[in-house]
Design an enzyme around this catalytic site. Structure first.
Site, PDB file in Angstrom:
ATOM      1  N   TYR A 229       0.896  -1.490   0.073  1.00 41.47           N
ATOM      2  CA  TYR A 229      -0.539  -0.228  -0.030  1.00 41.47           C
ATOM      3  C   TYR A 229       0.468   1.106  -0.156  1.00 41.47           C
ATOM      4  CZ  TYR A 229      -3.354   3.318   1.731  1.00 41.47           C
ATOM      5  OH  TYR A 229      -4.669   4.509   1.419  1.00 41.47           O
TER       6      TYR A 229
ATOM      7  N   LYS B  91       1.125   4.034  -2.899  1.00 35.13           N
ATOM      8  CA  LYS B  91       0.947   5.501  -2.961  1.00 35.13           C
ATOM      9  C   LYS B  91       1.769   6.141  -2.915  1.00 35.13           C
ATOM     10  CE  LYS B  91      -3.408   4.887  -1.799  1.00 35.13           C
ATOM     11  NZ  LYS B  91      -4.680   5.238  -2.652  1.00 35.13           N
TER      12      LYS B  91
END
Length: 270
Positions: A158, A162
């Site tokens: 994650y 990002k």
């Protein structure tokens, strides 16, 4: 058949728009007189949101997996056929896998990067030409996360996705900005959504409280206001920027709990 007035109304495309931050952003645009296209992989929730909004002339709901190139292209065609213009794209769709690095499989990795990074790339590739086709330019806002700039446990896929999204935004800002499309990215801190209520334990909430100077989670409305601003004429000279919407989380180092405890002790002594 749309009326001439409707054809003059700006159109915003929001991925992951069926709930949470995406839905909040869509509602902001609707309140400010825009039409919206909602893309989401969760068909039942998307249809329920469409019914609850009850604005068939202003809302187009499209079932779409943003990691699928053909599906994204089909969605872009549908938006153009329905509205005949695109003025803003908000790449909000995202997924997360919370596992230690050693337990994160390559399938987990690809699933997260496929949605969070590939999805933003594919959607911008598909919708930016529609902004240019209208001759007006437009705005892209990518939704990253504070995990893009601060490493947290259990977020290897994650956080990496990002962080890459932040740099993708800068690449887009340089090339698309030259054509009149502004591209910016926000990094939300923890936001009070239904999903957060499910996955954030009391301990996690306490950890966030200890690290955020404002001492609370953000709201969906605060994220939507920020995105709306970045898509508005008020932000017409803002391009290629990362804005942390996090209550000061990124700025904070160590010592905040100690500072608060000292302040409480001083207050108690007066």
């Amino acid at each position: 058949m749309s009326t001439p007035l409707q054809q003059d109304t700006a159109v915003s495309v929001i991925t992951g728009g069926a709930r949470g931050i995406g839905l909040g952003i869509a509602q902001w645009f609707l309140r400010h007189g825009r039409r919206v296209a909602l893309l989401d992989i969760d068909a039942p929730t998307l249809r329920r949101t469409e019914r609850e909004l009850a604005l068939p002339d202003q809302v187009l709901a499209l079932h779409c997996d943003v990691s699928d190139e053909a599906g994204v292209r089909a969605a872009a065609d549908a938006v153009w056929q329905r509205f005949g213009r695109v003025d803003a794209l908000v790449n909000n769709a995202g997924v997360a896998v919370f596992k230690p690095i050693g337990e994160t499989s390559f399938a987990d990795w690809r699933h997260v990067l496929g949605t969070n990074l590939d999805g933003a790339f594919l959607c911008t590739q598909a919708f930016a030409p529609l902004m240019l086709r209208g001759g007006r330019g437009g705005a892209v806002v990518n939704i990253a996360s504070i995990s893009a700039v601060r490493a947290s446990t259990l977020r290897v896929a994650y956080g990496t996705s990002k962080a890459a999204l932040v740099h993708l935004t800068r690449q887009q800002a340089v090339e698309l900005g030259d054509q009149g499309i502004r591209c910016n990215v926000i990094a939300p801190g923890p936001v009070e959504t239904e999903m957060a209520k499910l996955v954030h334990s009391v301990a996690v909430r306490s950890d966030y409280h200890d690290a955020i100077p404002l001492g609370r989670y953000g709201t969906v409305e605060e994220m939507a206001e920020t995105v709306g601003f970045l898509c508005s004429p008020a932000a017409s000279f803002i391009n290629g920027q990362l804005l942390a919407v996090d209550g000061g989380f990124e700025a904070a180092g160590v010592g905040l709990p100690t500072l608060r405890r000292r302040r409480q002790e001083q207050d108690a002594s007066h």
